[in-house]
Scaffold this motif. Structure first.
Motif, PDB file in Angstrom:
ATOM      1  N   ARG A 373       0.817  -1.213   0.000  1.00 12.52           N
ATOM      2  CA  ARG A 373       0.000   0.000   0.000  1.00 12.52           C
ATOM      3  C   ARG A 373       0.853   1.267   0.000  1.00 12.52           C
ATOM      4  O   ARG A 373       0.327   2.372  -0.144  1.00 12.52           O
ATOM      5  N   TYR A 374       2.154   1.114   0.216  1.00 14.97           N
ATOM      6  CA  TYR A 374       3.037   2.291   0.309  1.00 14.97           C
ATOM      7  C   TYR A 374       4.087   2.288  -0.797  1.00 14.97           C
ATOM      8  O   TYR A 374       5.217   2.699  -0.605  1.00 14.97           O
ATOM      9  N   LEU A 375       3.661   1.789  -1.952  1.00 11.83           N
ATOM     10  CA  LEU A 375       4.576   1.773  -3.091  1.00 11.83           C
ATOM     11  C   LEU A 375       4.998   3.178  -3.487  1.00 11.83           C
ATOM     12  O   LEU A 375       6.115   3.416  -3.938  1.00 11.83           O
ATOM     13  N   LEU A 376       4.095   4.132  -3.298  1.00 12.90           N
ATOM     14  CA  LEU A 376       4.421   5.520  -3.651  1.00 12.90           C
ATOM     15  C   LEU A 376       5.630   6.020  -2.873  1.00 12.90           C
ATOM     16  O   LEU A 376       6.466   6.760  -3.403  1.00 12.90           O
ATOM     17  N   ALA A 377       5.760   5.606  -1.602  1.00 14.91           N
ATOM     18  CA  ALA A 377       6.908   6.023  -0.791  1.00 14.91           C
ATOM     19  C   ALA A 377       8.201   5.473  -1.380  1.00 14.91           C
ATOM     20  O   ALA A 377       9.235   6.152  -1.379  1.00 14.91           O
ATOM     21  N   ALA A 378       8.153   4.266  -1.896  1.00 17.83           N
ATOM     22  CA  ALA A 378       9.348   3.685  -2.519  1.00 17.83           C
ATOM     23  C   ALA A 378       9.689   4.409  -3.806  1.00 17.83           C
ATOM     24  O   ALA A 378      10.860   4.618  -4.132  1.00 17.83           O
ATOM     25  N   ILE A 379       8.637   4.798  -4.551  1.00 19.46           N
ATOM     26  CA  ILE A 379       8.883   5.507  -5.813  1.00 19.46           C
ATOM     27  C   ILE A 379       9.570   6.843  -5.563  1.00 19.46           C
ATOM     28  O   ILE A 379      10.412   7.285  -6.355  1.00 19.46           O
TER      29      ILE A 379
END
Length: 735
Positions: A373-379
């Motif tokens: 759910r926190y893929l955006l943080a990795a991006i």
């Protein structure tokens, strides 16, 4: 740049170009989400209806019917362990959609599934095969189950379906329904079910074949997603003839393996180069970056399934996929830092490098349904890396160095193209627009560019090294010539010094008296051997009366030329005193005063002994200035004659004591310097005064002779050389 690459990567050039060309076609048919509704009637199937052979595979990403919160099958006995349906499992309409329970593992079609198969179930027009987020959340949430169906008209023949990758975190099945009568399972991915506990996702690409008699054919896809923030199927399904799909499957894996192999070889080459040039840390981080990227390519493209087709370690593989995504920026940052010798502040660098590290730990220690759910943080770690690299390049550009600026220009160009490709794919993944994915091309350009840049840096270094080698060769030639000239000069100097030393030796030897037969009543045995050409020992024998003889023996401190010069000074002063009628102690006192008054500034000292022998009265008068104990033989006993005052040159106000000894014709006197007994053998043992005293006793007893003493010393020190000047005088008395 090609010239630079051919110099350092000449074995990889063709591979790079082939990989680049292949990547132009790979991943370009990836179907991205769109929020615009699609009318299935507008999907053009005419070329399917009108051609008996499909020359190119068709990407089935439009025209799907979407059945939310649905599954075709239920399991008859939930207590039985989860088992996938066997591929080839069939159900028939005329049997009320029943099947052999053994082949299909007690699964039966649900009521809703029956309606989907008969075409009676309500459906929605799928706006995208890719992502559930384009569906109204009230109709279908991100988590759950769904069924897709697409109706086709196919001519008789053998067909195949291919999907590069199944959904990232989903499970499902792909069925073919022929003429609404026969349902056949083409592929099963994991185990789809209605709950997270009973669903088992799997990473798997799809490549299956089926045969049809022609007519109405439907492809039905079941999907269950309980492990990811978004429910999606990923890449579209390709449809084509059996041979075309087999070629497409083979080509896909060849492309991915070629890309993976190319990046791995560049990484291994850089690591080997670093092994021989450990100071270039950028080679290490670049090699690790390449290996990490190649590992990610292998994970995402499922190359490992060629060797482990039944791998079910979903949690591990998913975490590895995410970790390969978050760790790559870390390696990239370290590579940029060392490549440009980073000048930015440490806090900025620490932030941009610890951010992806923190994300990596979050992925390691959380469930897949949470961290997905926190893929955006990795991006965002990618954007931070891009910003940091640009910042470093700006700082480095300020240095007025054409070579560095050339490297930065190359880096900036490659970095811009790679960043543009990454940003493009990120925007596509968020549904901002729909276009071709460029990550594959960008990745090849990035690796290619970094390799060229490192090759450029190494080329410059090696050119400098070649120039330095030429300079060193020239310097060596000049140095050899200088050494030859200096050697010739030095040899002349050494020859002149040797000649001077030889002359000094001759002069010193001539200063030593050549003893003649003074009297038949006394006999002298003398020996002198300097450690070098010139020594620091001195002796003198004179007849100062009818039957009176004066013997002087001195030993200057030190060795060689310096000690020899001191003996010359002592000799010159003694020459003025040796015929005085004063007793030995008075003469030594006067000698000490004169030496100190003239040569005190030299800070050099010497020991000596002065002996007067009166043959008529058979009396020996002596005085010794710090000299070692001498030996006197009388009545079959060797006696020691100690010094009677301190060494010369130390104190001007010194009185020396006179010592008188009676002798007879059987008596002998042995005078020597300390070099006689301070000789060492190979075991570092000293010859010592006791051995000299014993040898002297044997001489007096007629067992040995003075002539044997030098040989005795040589045998003791063999194979060593003497460590001090050797000088002795043996005196025998007769009637």
């Amino acid at each position: 740049m090609i010239q630079l690459l051919s110099k350092f990567y000449k074995n990889h050039t063709i591979l790079i170009l082939v990989g680049y060309a292949l990547c132009l076609s790979t991943n370009c048919k990836y179907i991205s989400p769109t929020k615009a509704p699609i009318n299935p009637e507008k999907y053009d199937y005419n070329f399917i209806r009108n051609n008996s052979i499909l020359t190119e595979p068709i990407e089935l990403h439009k025209g799907w019917k979407f059945f939310p919160k649905s599954m075709l099958f239920e399991k008859f006995d939930e207590t039985v362990d989860l088992r996938e349906l066997n591929e080839g499992c069939e159900y028939f309409l005329n049997l009320n959609w029943q099947s052999d329970e053994k082949l299909c593992n007690n699964h039966f079609i649900s009521e809703k599934g029956n309606q989907i198969l008969l075409g009676d179930e309500k459906y929605f027009e799928a706006t995208s095969f890719h992502n559930w987020e384009t569906v109204d959340p009230s109709i279908q949430g991100n988590i759950g189950t769904a069924v897709y169906r697409i109706d086709l008209i196919l001519p008789k023949g053998e067909y195949g379906i291919f999907q590069e990758n199944w959904a990232l975190s989903s499970s499902g099945r792909i069925w073919v329904l022929e003429n609404q009568k026969k349902l056949k399972l083409l592929s099963s991915i994991g185990y789809p079910s209605n709950s997270k506990d009973t669903t088992r996702p799997m990473w798997k690409g799809v490549s299956s074949n089926f045969e049809t008699q022609g007519g109405n054919v439907s492809l039905i896809v079941e999907v269950a997603n309980f492990h990811h923030r978004s429910g999606y199927l990923g890449y579209a399904i390709s449809l084509g003839t059996k041979s075309i799909i087999q070629k497409k499957t083979l080509l896909y894996h060849q492309e991915q393996m070629l890309l993976c192999g190319f990046i791995s070889m560049v990484g291994l080459y850089s690591f080997i180069l670093f092994f021989f040039r450990t100071k270039q840390k950028e080679l290490l981080w670049f090699s690790l970056l390449c290996l990490a990227i190649s590992f990610r390519v292998a994970l995402v493209s499922r190359i490992y399934q060629l060797y482990f087709p039944n791998s079910e370690s979903f949690e591990i593989l998913l975490k590895l996929e995410y970790l390969s995504f978050t760790l790559t920026p870390i390696l990239f940052l370290l590579f940029i830092r060392y490549l440009l010798h980073g000048h930015s502040s440490k806090p900025a660098f620490i932030f941009v490098i610890f951010y992806p590290i923190a994300i990596s730990f979050f992925i390691l220690f959380t469930d897949t349904s949470v961290f997905s759910r926190y893929l955006l943080a990795a991006i965002f770690s990618i954007f931070f890396s891009i910003a940091y690299a640009i910042y470093e390049m700006i700082l480095k550009w300020r240095i007025q160095d054409s070579e560095i600026q050339t490297v930065i220009k190359t880096l900036a160009l490659v970095f811009f193209l790679f960043s543009a490709a990454v940003v493009n794919d990120v925007l596509i993944s968020f549904g901002i627009y729909q276009w071709y994915e460029l990550s594959g091309i960008g990745l090849v350009i990035f690796i290619f560019g970094q390799a060229v840049m490192i090759a450029k840096i190494n080329s410059n270094s090696w050119n400098k090294t070649d120039k330095l080698n030429l300079d060193i060769l020239q310097m060596n030639k000049d140095l050899d010539r200088m050494i030859a000239d200096r050697t010739q000069i030095l040899q002349k100097t050494i020859d002149a010094r040797n000649n001077d030393l030889l002359l000094a030796k001759q002069i010193q030897t001539n200063l030593m008296p050549q003893l003649k037969s003074f009297s038949e009543r006394i006999q002298f045995h003398t020996y002198y051997e300097p450690m070098d050409e010139v020594g620091g020992d001195l002796y003198d024998v004179n007849q100062i009366g009818v039957n009176t003889f004066r013997i002087f023996l001195a030993d200057a401190t030190g060795h060689g030329v310096q000690a020899g010069l001191i003996t010359m000074l002592v000799k010159s002063e003694y020459e003025n005193l040796k015929f005085y009628a004063d007793p030995p102690n008075s003469i030594l006192g006067e000698l000490n005063k004169r030496y100190i008054s003239k040569y005190k500034y030299l800070n050099r000292f010497f020991t000596c002994i002065l002996v007067d022998i009166d043959l008529d009265n058979q009396i020996i008068k002596m005085a010794s200035a710090g000299h070692p104990s001498q030996y006197f033989y009388d009545s079959h006993v060797v006696k020691e004659l100690d010094y009677t005052g301190p060494l010369m040159g130390f104190n001007q106000n010194v009185n020396y004591t006179l010592r008188e000894i009676s002798f007879n014709k059987q008596s002998s006197l042995f005078l020597f310097t300390d070099g006689l007994f301070e000789q060492f053998n190979s075991n570092d043992e000293i010859l010592g005064e006791d051995r000299i005293a014993e040898f002297f006793l044997n001489i007096c007893l007629g067992k040995r002779s003075y002539e044997e003493l030098p040989n005795y010393i040589s045998e003791w020190i063999h194979p060593m050389k003497i460590k001090d000047d050797i000088c002795f005088i043996g005196i025998n008395f007769k009637d």
